[in-house]
Structure formats: C-alpha cells, structure tokens
Design an enzyme around this catalytic site. Structure first.
Site, PDB file in Angstrom:
ATOM      1  N   CYS A 195       3.952 -26.995  43.224  1.00  0.00           N
ATOM      2  CA  CYS A 195       3.173 -25.761  43.375  1.00  0.00           C
ATOM      3  C   CYS A 195       2.692 -25.335  41.997  1.00  0.00           C
ATOM      4  O   CYS A 195       3.194 -25.818  40.979  1.00  0.00           O
ATOM      5  CB  CYS A 195       3.977 -24.652  44.025  1.00  0.00           C
ATOM      6  SG  CYS A 195       2.882 -23.426  44.794  1.00  0.00           S
ATOM      7  N   CYS A 201      -0.659 -19.698  44.024  1.00  0.00           N
ATOM      8  CA  CYS A 201      -0.232 -21.088  44.213  1.00  0.00           C
ATOM      9  C   CYS A 201      -1.347 -22.117  44.006  1.00  0.00           C
ATOM     10  O   CYS A 201      -1.121 -23.316  44.116  1.00  0.00           O
ATOM     11  CB  CYS A 201       0.385 -21.245  45.599  1.00  0.00           C
ATOM     12  SG  CYS A 201       1.816 -20.158  45.845  1.00  0.00           S
ATOM     13  N   LYS A 255       5.122 -22.730  56.482  1.00  0.00           N
ATOM     14  CA  LYS A 255       5.724 -21.808  55.518  1.00  0.00           C
ATOM     15  C   LYS A 255       5.151 -20.423  55.762  1.00  0.00           C
ATOM     16  O   LYS A 255       3.941 -20.220  55.652  1.00  0.00           O
ATOM     17  CB  LYS A 255       5.428 -22.290  54.099  1.00  0.00           C
ATOM     18  CG  LYS A 255       5.848 -21.294  53.034  1.00  0.00           C
ATOM     19  CD  LYS A 255       5.720 -21.889  51.656  1.00  0.00           C
ATOM     20  CE  LYS A 255       6.012 -20.861  50.578  1.00  0.00           C
ATOM     21  NZ  LYS A 255       5.940 -21.425  49.238  1.00  0.00           N
ATOM     22  N   ARG A 281      11.360 -15.567  43.617  1.00  0.00           N
ATOM     23  CA  ARG A 281      10.268 -15.214  42.703  1.00  0.00           C
ATOM     24  C   ARG A 281      10.821 -14.597  41.428  1.00  0.00           C
ATOM     25  O   ARG A 281      10.274 -14.779  40.341  1.00  0.00           O
ATOM     26  CB  ARG A 281       9.279 -14.279  43.406  1.00  0.00           C
ATOM     27  CG  ARG A 281       8.516 -15.024  44.488  1.00  0.00           C
ATOM     28  CD  ARG A 281       7.560 -14.139  45.265  1.00  0.00           C
ATOM     29  NE  ARG A 281       7.031 -14.869  46.416  1.00  0.00           N
ATOM     30  CZ  ARG A 281       6.269 -14.335  47.347  1.00  0.00           C
ATOM     31  NH1 ARG A 281       5.912 -13.052  47.261  1.00  0.00           N
ATOM     32  NH2 ARG A 281       5.832 -15.058  48.354  1.00  0.00           N
ATOM     33  N   ARG A 321       0.373 -13.389  49.119  1.00  0.00           N
ATOM     34  CA  ARG A 321       0.066 -14.770  49.508  1.00  0.00           C
ATOM     35  C   ARG A 321      -0.331 -14.878  50.986  1.00  0.00           C
ATOM     36  O   ARG A 321      -0.273 -15.945  51.570  1.00  0.00           O
ATOM     37  CB  ARG A 321       1.285 -15.661  49.250  1.00  0.00           C
ATOM     38  CG  ARG A 321       1.831 -15.621  47.829  1.00  0.00           C
ATOM     39  CD  ARG A 321       2.546 -16.927  47.506  1.00  0.00           C
ATOM     40  NE  ARG A 321       3.633 -16.830  46.550  1.00  0.00           N
ATOM     41  CZ  ARG A 321       3.493 -16.683  45.237  1.00  0.00           C
ATOM     42  NH1 ARG A 321       2.293 -16.555  44.693  1.00  0.00           N
ATOM     43  NH2 ARG A 321       4.558 -16.643  44.460  1.00  0.00           N
ATOM     44  N   LYS A 372       9.951 -23.062  57.026  1.00  0.00           N
ATOM     45  CA  LYS A 372      10.533 -22.169  56.026  1.00  0.00           C
ATOM     46  C   LYS A 372      10.050 -20.759  56.269  1.00  0.00           C
ATOM     47  O   LYS A 372       8.850 -20.589  56.465  1.00  0.00           O
ATOM     48  CB  LYS A 372      10.097 -22.668  54.642  1.00  0.00           C
ATOM     49  CG  LYS A 372      10.365 -21.744  53.500  1.00  0.00           C
ATOM     50  CD  LYS A 372       9.701 -22.254  52.246  1.00  0.00           C
ATOM     51  CE  LYS A 372       9.808 -21.175  51.187  1.00  0.00           C
ATOM     52  NZ  LYS A 372       9.079 -21.468  50.007  1.00  0.00           N
ATOM     53  N   SER A 424      15.846 -18.063  49.596  1.00  0.00           N
ATOM     54  CA  SER A 424      16.622 -17.193  48.714  1.00  0.00           C
ATOM     55  C   SER A 424      17.032 -15.879  49.384  1.00  0.00           C
ATOM     56  O   SER A 424      18.171 -15.435  49.245  1.00  0.00           O
ATOM     57  CB  SER A 424      15.818 -16.915  47.449  1.00  0.00           C
ATOM     58  OG  SER A 424      14.567 -16.317  47.769  1.00  0.00           O
ATOM     59  N   TYR A 471      20.901 -23.034  49.158  1.00  0.00           N
ATOM     60  CA  TYR A 471      21.667 -22.636  47.973  1.00  0.00           C
ATOM     61  C   TYR A 471      23.165 -22.704  48.247  1.00  0.00           C
ATOM     62  O   TYR A 471      23.971 -22.581  47.319  1.00  0.00           O
ATOM     63  CB  TYR A 471      21.245 -21.230  47.526  1.00  0.00           C
ATOM     64  CG  TYR A 471      19.760 -21.152  47.232  1.00  0.00           C
ATOM     65  CD1 TYR A 471      19.248 -21.610  46.027  1.00  0.00           C
ATOM     66  CD2 TYR A 471      18.859 -20.683  48.194  1.00  0.00           C
ATOM     67  CE1 TYR A 471      17.884 -21.590  45.772  1.00  0.00           C
ATOM     68  CE2 TYR A 471      17.490 -20.652  47.955  1.00  0.00           C
ATOM     69  CZ  TYR A 471      17.017 -21.110  46.738  1.00  0.00           C
ATOM     70  OH  TYR A 471      15.659 -21.101  46.496  1.00  0.00           O
TER      71      TYR A 471
HETATM   72  C1  PBG Z   1       6.620 -21.788  45.503  1.00  0.00           C
HETATM   73  C2  PBG Z   1       7.851 -21.650  46.339  1.00  0.00           C
HETATM   74  C3  PBG Z   1       8.457 -20.482  46.806  1.00  0.00           C
HETATM   75  C4  PBG Z   1       9.615 -20.871  47.471  1.00  0.00           C
HETATM   76  C5  PBG Z   1       9.656 -22.261  47.432  1.00  0.00           C
HETATM   77  N1  PBG Z   1       8.549 -22.716  46.745  1.00  0.00           N
HETATM   78  C6  PBG Z   1       8.097 -19.063  46.595  1.00  0.00           C
HETATM   79  C7  PBG Z   1       6.894 -18.533  47.261  1.00  0.00           C
HETATM   80  O1  PBG Z   1       6.176 -19.216  47.965  1.00  0.00           O
HETATM   81  O2  PBG Z   1       6.621 -17.363  47.011  1.00  0.00           O
HETATM   82  C8  PBG Z   1      10.616 -19.946  48.092  1.00  0.00           C
HETATM   83  C9  PBG Z   1      12.017 -20.456  48.107  1.00  0.00           C
HETATM   84  C10 PBG Z   1      13.069 -19.389  48.269  1.00  0.00           C
HETATM   85  O3  PBG Z   1      12.762 -18.191  48.479  1.00  0.00           O
HETATM   86  O4  PBG Z   1      14.239 -19.756  48.195  1.00  0.00           O
HETATM   87  N2  PBG Z   1       5.446 -21.696  46.203  1.00  0.00           N
HETATM   88 ZN    ZN Z   2       3.601 -21.361  44.958  1.00  0.00          ZN
END
Ligand code: PBG
Ligand code: ZN
Length: 347
Positions: A137, A147, A214, A224, A236, A267, A294, A333
C-alpha cells in the site's frame, strides 16, 4: 383452545424421540473439540509486524497491547523466538519515521534500503522456512496518507496508482517476499500486479493475496496510529467498501479472482463473517484469508481488562468463528499468544 379443553386433552409426555438427545455428542471435552470441522493450528496464523526505518528501534505501541514497532536489527531476535515456538508466517508493514521521507507518490515504499525490503532479506537469510508476506500500500509512505496517487481534487488516479502499486509489489517479490498482499483497494490493481509479476519472471514464486473485501469501518484506528498512516484529509470511503456492501464485496472477490488473485482476504473479521462465508462460496478454489484487525484486537483486550471476557477464551472463540465461516488463515495480533496457547493442553 380453552383452559378446560387443554386440561381435558392432557396426556403424559411421549417417550423421548431418539433424535432429540444431542448431549451424548458433546458431554466430554474431547467430543466438544471434535465438533469443530477444522482445528486451529499454529500454521493458521499470520503475524503482522510493524517495521520502522531506525534499525535499532523497539517501541511499544500504546494503542495495540503487547505489540511493538521494530527496527530490522531488533525484529530478527524477536522472530527467532517466535519461530522456535512454531511461527510459520509473518506479514510486514513499513513505518517510515524519518523526516522528509513521505511524498505524494509514496517513493519510500520500495526504497531498496527501506525497512520492508531490508527486513524481507534479513528474514529470508535467517529463517529459511518462514513464509514472508508483505502488505502492499502507499498510505504509510504518502504525504497525504491516502492509499494511492491523487488528483488535485483529492480523488484517486487509478492508472497511475495501480502502476505504482505494481512496481512496489514486484520489488517486494524481487527482494524475496513469498506473498504480496495489496490492501489499497484501487480498482484493477490485482491485474496490474499480476502482469508486473509475470513480466518480471516472478509470478511462479509469488502468491498474490488480494485484500478483496476490505471494509471502511471504524476498526483500523490503532493500526493507523501504529503505522502513522491516517489520511491527512478526508477518509477512505471512496475506495474501501461501505459496511453494508455485501454485493460489492461479492463483485470485488469475483473481479480479483478474474484478475489473477491466488488467494483473497476479508477484513475486518468478526463483524463480517457473512462476507467470509460468501467469499468461501465464490472463491471455492483458493484459500480465503481473514484479517482480525487492530480495532478488534484492542477491543477484546479492553473487554478482558474490564473483566467482561476472558482473553484466551474469547480469542479462541473469535478464531473458531473465522474457521467456521470458511477462512483457511487468520492474520492476527494474537499470533504470539496462540503459539503458546496451542502448546497448552486443549482442555
Ligand atoms: C493499509 C492497511 C490498513 C490495515 C492494513 N493495511 C489500514 C487502513 O486501510 O486504513 C489495517 C490493519 C489493522 O487495522 O490491523 N492500507
Ligand atoms: Zn493504505
């Protein structure tokens, strides 16, 4: 029916039907384990690692309990400990912290001396059996935190973005990544990356795992924070899927398979298990991955701290939910915890 009639027609209960007795099937803890169609194993889990550009860094991430940001020199001994406990796979996220590294096109993403490429090489050298995936990314590397590459009005320029993402993916693969996993959600990037891998002669030794479904939920906050990748303006929502978008998720999965994805991902996890189930139905011939993100991880920790749940029990419950829905692998995690928990007696 009147009360008197009810009393008048009352008869003794019938002898129990044979099929009404279920508890014989799960009265013993081993029987309860056998109810799982598939068991969790250490190989089910991929562990996310945050790698910074200071090789000696080892910093606690406040919003993600028990997780750290690592420099390449510090992550190797940590991974060695995890590999000795049975870790099979990691996914790398680069976190540039030096001043002046970010620019509008995310140049630092595939810097040959940057954290991701350096760490791929170090992991390959040190751990020949470890499977190395890389998140692909630009948001960690762009000055605007989005992104892809943007027009002046803040919208994504599709062609330029997918060209840049493909270049980054190819460079990770060239450095030795076994798997590239684009999380950007720019339309058409799977095709661009696949073509890039084929042209570079790397397609046969690189798995393309698409973050296909996603969703733009409220669960990425701690990430983030950890990766320093919050957008500097806007959000986003014009590229990540709306939480109600089940049909869009199906279309994205179908499209990414057609564009050459070797595996697909849903996700976040727990709030989207219907999508995981849909994904398994659509993508019958490839592995389905799920990312327990996360926010989900931090929420379960917070609930355990409050005494609402027991951490180990709820972590197993969440992971088993992912398997039941159809996932073959889980990015989590909790991976270091599972390496220990799966060594403990299962009941
Ligand atoms: C980057 C990315 C993100 C996550 C994985 N790759 C953040 C987002 O899209 O804002 C999130 C992973 C997580 O929250 O554990 N694009
Ligand atoms: Zn990204």
């Amino acid at each position: 029916m009147s009360f008197s009639k009810h009393v008048a027609t009352y008869t003794d209960p019938q002898p129990t039907e044979i099929s009404s007795i279920l508890q014989g099937g799960y009265h013993h803890p081993l029987l309860r384990l056998w109810q799982n169609e598939r068991q969790l194993t250490k190989a089910t889990f991929i562990y996310p690692l945050f790698i910074t550009d200071d090789p000696d860094e080892e910093t606690v991430i406040d919003s993600l309990p028990n997780q750290k940001r690592w420099g390449v020199n510090k992550v190797i001994p940590y991974v060695r400990e995890l590999v000795s406990k049975g870790l099979t796979s990691v996914i790398l996220f680069g976190v540039p912290l030096k001043d002046g590294v970010k620019d509008p096109v995310g140049t630092a993403a595939d810097d040959p001396n940057g954290p991701v490429i350096t760490t791929i090489k170090a992991l390959r050298e040190n751990f020949p059996k470890l499977f190395i995936a890389c998140d692909v990314c630009l948001c960690e590397y762009t000055s605007h935190g989005h992104c892809g590459i943007l027009r002046d009005d803040g919208t994504l320029i599709r062609e330029e973005s997918v060209r840049r993402l493909a270049a980054v993916a190819v460079n990770y693969a060239r450095a030795g990544a076994h798997c590239v996993a684009p999380s950007d959600m720019v339309d058409g990037r799977i095709l661009a990356i696949k073509r890039g891998l084929i042209d570079a002669g790397l397609a046969h030794r690189t798995t393309l795992l698409s973050y296909s479904a996603k969703f733009s939920g409220n669960l990425y906050g701690p990430f983030r924070d950890a990766a320093g990748s919050a957008p500097s303006f806007g959000d986003r929502k014009s590229y990540q899927l709306p939480p109600g978008g089940r049909g869009l998720a199906r279309r994205a999965i179908e499209r990414d398979l057609a564009e050459g994805a070797d595996a697909i991902m849903v996700k976040p996890s727990t709030f989207y298990l219907d999508i995981v189930s849909d994904a398994k139905g659509i993508a019958k011939n490839v592995p389905v991955a799920v990312y327990q993100v996360s926010g989900e991880y931090a929420m379960l920790h917070a609930a355990a701290e409050k005494g609402v749940v027991d951490l180990k029990t709820i972590a197993f419950e969440a992971a088993n939910g992912c398997l039941r829905a159809g996932a073959s692998l889980i990015i989590s995690y909790f991976t270091p915890d599972f390496l220990e928990w799966l060594d403990e007696p299962l009941y």
